[in-house]
Design a protein around this motif. Structure first.
Motif, PDB file in Angstrom:
ATOM      1  N   ALA A  28     -11.311   6.484  13.144  1.00 20.74           N
ATOM      2  CA  ALA A  28     -10.673   5.473  14.447  1.00 20.74           C
ATOM      3  C   ALA A  28      -9.852   4.679  13.642  1.00 20.74           C
ATOM      4  N   MET A  29     -10.143   4.121  12.555  1.00 25.40           N
ATOM      5  CA  MET A  29      -9.380   2.916  11.827  1.00 25.40           C
ATOM      6  C   MET A  29      -8.430   3.677  11.059  1.00 25.40           C
ATOM      7  N   ALA A  30      -8.370   4.835  10.537  1.00 19.14           N
ATOM      8  CA  ALA A  30      -7.391   5.637   9.798  1.00 19.14           C
ATOM      9  C   ALA A  30      -6.437   5.949  10.935  1.00 19.14           C
ATOM     10  N   GLU A  31      -6.531   6.479  12.139  1.00 19.10           N
ATOM     11  CA  GLU A  31      -5.757   6.626  13.136  1.00 19.10           C
ATOM     12  C   GLU A  31      -5.072   5.467  13.575  1.00 19.10           C
ATOM     13  N   HIS A  32      -5.650   4.254  13.887  1.00 18.84           N
ATOM     14  CA  HIS A  32      -4.770   3.074  14.288  1.00 18.84           C
ATOM     15  C   HIS A  32      -4.302   2.046  12.964  1.00 18.84           C
ATOM     16  N   ASN A  33      -4.800   2.358  12.021  1.00 14.69           N
ATOM     17  CA  ASN A  33      -4.445   1.399  10.815  1.00 14.69           C
ATOM     18  C   ASN A  33      -3.944   0.274  11.031  1.00 14.69           C
ATOM     19  N   PRO A  34      -4.938  -0.633  11.538  1.00 11.23           N
ATOM     20  CA  PRO A  34      -4.794  -2.056  11.780  1.00 11.23           C
ATOM     21  C   PRO A  34      -4.823  -2.991  10.643  1.00 11.23           C
ATOM     22  N   GLU A  35      -4.098  -3.977  10.589  1.00 10.72           N
ATOM     23  CA  GLU A  35      -4.219  -5.059   9.647  1.00 10.72           C
ATOM     24  C   GLU A  35      -5.206  -6.233  10.241  1.00 10.72           C
ATOM     25  N   ILE A  36      -5.512  -6.311  11.590  1.00 10.19           N
ATOM     26  CA  ILE A  36      -6.269  -7.247  11.999  1.00 10.19           C
ATOM     27  C   ILE A  36      -7.473  -6.560  12.943  1.00 10.19           C
ATOM     28  N   TRP A  37      -8.620  -7.019  12.730  1.00  4.51           N
ATOM     29  CA  TRP A  37      -9.870  -6.259  13.642  1.00  4.51           C
ATOM     30  C   TRP A  37     -10.606  -7.331  14.190  1.00  4.51           C
ATOM     31  N   PHE A  38     -10.408  -7.278  15.664  1.00  4.62           N
ATOM     32  CA  PHE A  38     -11.346  -8.075  16.387  1.00  4.62           C
ATOM     33  C   PHE A  38     -12.560  -7.569  16.838  1.00  4.62           C
ATOM     34  N   THR A  39     -13.646  -8.622  16.284  1.00  2.00           N
ATOM     35  CA  THR A  39     -15.228  -7.910  16.623  1.00  2.00           C
ATOM     36  C   THR A  39     -15.822  -8.968  17.179  1.00  2.00           C
ATOM     37  N   ASN A  40     -17.068  -8.692  17.446  1.00  2.00           N
ATOM     38  CA  ASN A  40     -17.865  -9.607  18.120  1.00  2.00           C
ATOM     39  C   ASN A  40     -19.124 -10.190  17.157  1.00  2.00           C
ATOM     40  N   LEU A  41     -18.968 -10.126  15.959  1.00  2.00           N
ATOM     41  CA  LEU A  41     -20.094 -10.630  15.088  1.00  2.00           C
ATOM     42  C   LEU A  41     -20.241 -12.178  15.330  1.00  2.00           C
ATOM     43  N   ARG A  42     -21.529 -12.380  15.493  1.00  2.00           N
ATOM     44  CA  ARG A  42     -22.030 -13.839  15.459  1.00  2.00           C
ATOM     45  C   ARG A  42     -22.808 -14.376  14.430  1.00  2.00           C
ATOM     46  N   LYS A  43     -22.992 -15.393  13.926  1.00  2.00           N
ATOM     47  CA  LYS A  43     -23.973 -15.943  13.224  1.00  2.00           C
ATOM     48  C   LYS A  43     -25.493 -15.889  13.732  1.00  2.00           C
ATOM     49  N   GLY A  44     -26.214 -15.217  12.943  1.00  2.00           N
ATOM     50  CA  GLY A  44     -27.629 -15.336  13.509  1.00  2.00           C
ATOM     51  C   GLY A  44     -28.162 -13.847  13.624  1.00  2.00           C
ATOM     52  N   GLN A  45     -27.057 -13.127  13.886  1.00  2.00           N
ATOM     53  CA  GLN A  45     -27.313 -11.650  14.099  1.00  2.00           C
ATOM     54  C   GLN A  45     -28.043 -10.956  12.907  1.00  2.00           C
ATOM     55  N   THR A  46     -27.625 -11.280  11.619  1.00  2.00           N
ATOM     56  CA  THR A  46     -28.235 -10.723  10.497  1.00  2.00           C
ATOM     57  C   THR A  46     -27.973 -11.698   9.228  1.00  2.00           C
ATOM     58  N   ALA A  47     -28.688 -11.490   8.284  1.00  2.00           N
ATOM     59  CA  ALA A  47     -28.459 -12.265   7.181  1.00  2.00           C
ATOM     60  C   ALA A  47     -27.065 -12.126   6.386  1.00  2.00           C
ATOM     61  N   HIS A  48     -26.776 -10.961   6.503  1.00  2.66           N
ATOM     62  CA  HIS A  48     -25.125 -10.568   6.008  1.00  2.66           C
ATOM     63  C   HIS A  48     -24.172 -11.379   6.664  1.00  2.66           C
ATOM     64  N   ARG A  49     -24.413 -11.398   8.036  1.00  4.74           N
ATOM     65  CA  ARG A  49     -23.332 -11.789   8.917  1.00  4.74           C
ATOM     66  C   ARG A  49     -23.431 -13.336   8.733  1.00  4.74           C
TER      67      ARG A  49
END
Length: 207
Positions: free
Chosen positions: A128-149
């Motif tokens: 999907a990312m290769a087909e659209h080749n974006p420079e900006i990626w909107f996502t719904n990550l939120r603090k508290g979901q995982t230690a990494h995030r």
């Protein structure tokens, strides 16, 4: 787009207490190719509504594992129609029926779990990312979901250097409940991810 760690820190400090809409408005003014990703899990309608209201034509990339519940598929259809999303759906190259014969749904400690995750989530996402080749990626990550995030912020970088933007990063479930209610948006409570054992475990897309 190239952005330094120092610039990320400055942006995260600048926008920490700003409304998510301000984040989206500022980002879209960069006039860079952007996408928003979704799996139609809980609270995804918020990010889809927010971004599509500012940029209606933005590609919405849905990597469908093929294992979603009937309720999730109905929810996806409802949100798609309600928001008139520019939706692109990406599925694994292998069918669920084929995979059931080959490996079923391997547990986290099973040798085939890595291959399973690659097939149902990582390969469709890369495609999907290769087909659209974006420079900006909107996502719904939120603090508290995982230690990494927890170590990220509203603005971060993907492994490929794409600028990741998570407008609701500092919002709680209660904040998002109010957002959904205020705009009459549905939520999803029966989402299931076959690549995870625990809700707070990363699947590989963001780590």
């Amino acid at each position: 787009m190239k952005i330094s760690k120092r610039q990320l820190n400055e942006l995260n400090s600048r926008f920490k207490d700003r409304h998510p809409e301000d984040v989206v408005l500022w980002t879209t003014q960069l006039e860079r190719k952007a996408v928003v990703t979704t799996n139609f899990r809980p609270y995804e309608a918020a990010i889809l509504h927010l971004v599509s209201q500012v940029r209606p034509e933005i590609p919405v990339l849905w990597c469908d594992t093929g294992y979603n519940t009937e309720h999730t598929y109905r929810h996806a259809n409802e949100v798609h129609k309600l928001l008139n999303l520019n939706l692109y759906q990406y599925a694994p190259r292998q069918t669920v029926a084929w995979r059931e014969v080959e490996m079923g749904i391997p547990g986290i400690d099973h040798p085939q779990h890595i291959l399973f995750t690659e097939q149902v989530k990582l390969e469709p996402f890369r495609r999907a990312m290769a087909e659209h080749n974006p420079e900006i990626w909107f996502t719904n990550l939120r603090k508290g979901q995982t230690a990494h995030r927890d170590g990220l912020g509203i603005f971060s970088r993907s492994k490929d250097g794409i600028l990741k933007v998570s407008p609701f990063f500092h919002w709680s479930d209660q904040d998002l409940d109010s957002y959904l209610s205020g705009y009459g948006l549905p939520n999803e409570a029966r989402y299931w991810d076959p690549t995870k054992v625990l809700e707070n475990r990363e699947c590989g897309l963001h780590s």
